[in-house]
Enzyme design. Structure first.
Site, PDB file in Angstrom:
ATOM      1  CG  ASN A 129     -38.565  77.160  57.430  1.00 43.02           C
ATOM      2  OD1 ASN A 129     -37.694  76.616  58.135  1.00 43.02           O
ATOM      3  ND2 ASN A 129     -38.252  77.996  56.456  1.00 43.02           N
ATOM      4  CG  HIS A 176     -36.372  82.521  55.787  1.00 43.07           C
ATOM      5  ND1 HIS A 176     -35.525  81.673  55.103  1.00 43.07           N
ATOM      6  CD2 HIS A 176     -36.175  83.759  55.259  1.00 43.07           C
ATOM      7  CE1 HIS A 176     -34.853  82.368  54.204  1.00 43.07           C
ATOM      8  NE2 HIS A 176     -35.225  83.632  54.274  1.00 43.07           N
TER       9      HIS A 176
HETATM   10  C1  GRF Z   1     -31.500  79.879  61.779  1.00 44.33           C
HETATM   11  O1  GRF Z   1     -31.076  81.192  61.564  1.00 44.33           O
HETATM   12  C2  GRF Z   1     -32.744  79.584  60.982  1.00 44.33           C
HETATM   13  O2  GRF Z   1     -33.595  80.677  60.866  1.00 44.33           O
HETATM   14  C3  GRF Z   1     -32.176  79.232  59.633  1.00 44.33           C
HETATM   15  O3  GRF Z   1     -31.012  78.492  59.930  1.00 44.33           O
HETATM   16  C4  GRF Z   1     -30.507  78.865  61.203  1.00 44.33           C
HETATM   17  C5  GRF Z   1     -30.444  77.603  62.009  1.00 44.33           C
HETATM   18  O4  GRF Z   1     -29.804  77.758  63.235  1.00 44.33           O
HETATM   19  N1  GRF Z   1     -33.153  78.569  58.820  1.00 44.33           N
HETATM   20  P1  GRF Z   1     -29.834  76.582  64.298  1.00 44.33           P
HETATM   21  O5  GRF Z   1     -29.370  75.310  63.595  1.00 44.33           O
HETATM   22  O6  GRF Z   1     -31.222  76.458  64.806  1.00 44.33           O
HETATM   23  O7  GRF Z   1     -28.865  77.014  65.359  1.00 44.33           O
END
Ligand code: GRF
Length: 192
Positions: free
Chosen positions: A112, A114
């Site tokens: 994942n 984060h």
């Molecule tokens: C990202 O900041 C990711 O780290 C978090 O949610 C956001 C998703 O952005 N978990 P995207 O959908 O990839 O544009």
């Protein structure tokens, strides 16, 4: 190490819930010569998630599961993952929590991204919490997924400076730019 070819690349599923900019970036990464992954499936829990258009654009199978009946849904997802011979799951803005049973039963790796410097700021609203606490640094983390939210072993992190002008929105933008570098780098680190 022997280079992975189209036939022996890690068959990857990306799970999304929203914008999908990390999905788009991972698709780009899956097309470069030295990549260890191919993206063969996109799963979303939201039926009109913007990110689904990248699956369409790049001809990747997409499936929507609402995850309301978690147990039943996870069962179906596991069957699909097996059918598609998926051995890596990349969560990218996926807003559902996968159960211990799902994580144990999936025959492969789940990672994942984060948007914080874990172990700081697990969960939501990470950037607002950075600003509230006047932190000097923010950043993002790629980690293995375990049953405990945002707590699996860290693979890689990227740190950036928070400036006096930053607010949660500006910080989110800056961190996202780093996410696009970090996710591919973390995949290269574990699979190359
Ligand atoms: C990202 O900041 C990711 O780290 C978090 O949610 C956001 C998703 O952005 N978990 P995207 O959908 O990839 O544009």
């Amino acid at each position: 190490m022997e280079k992975l070819t189209g036939h022996n690349k890690l068959r990857t599923a990306v799970f999304i819930s929203g914008t999908g900019s990390n999905l788009k970036n991972l698709i780009k990464f899956s097309k470069i010569k030295k990549t260890p992954i191919s993206i063969n499936l996109v799963i979303s829990n939201i039926n009109n998630a913007n990110g689904l258009r990248y699956a369409d654009k790049f001809n990747i199978t997409k499936k929507i599961f609402n995850f309301e009946q978690v147990k039943d849904t996870e069962k179906k997802v596991l069957i699909l993952l097996k059918k598609k011979r998926i051995n890596l799951i990349c969560l990218a803005g996926f807003m559902k929590i996968l159960s211990k049973n799902f994580i144990n039963k999936f025959d492969g790796t789940i990672i994942n991204i984060h948007p914080s410097l874990l172990p700081k700021y697990k969960g939501l609203n990470t950037h607002a919490r950075v600003i509230e606490n006047n932190d000097k640094f923010a950043g993002c983390t790629v980690h293995y997924v375990t049953e405990k939210l945002d707590s699996g072993k860290i693979i890689m992190q990227k740190k950036i400076k928070v400036t006096a002008k930053d607010n949660p929105t500006s910080l989110a933008k800056k961190v996202l730019q780093q996410e696009y570098k970090l996710y591919p780098a973390a995949i290269m680190k574990i699979f190359n």
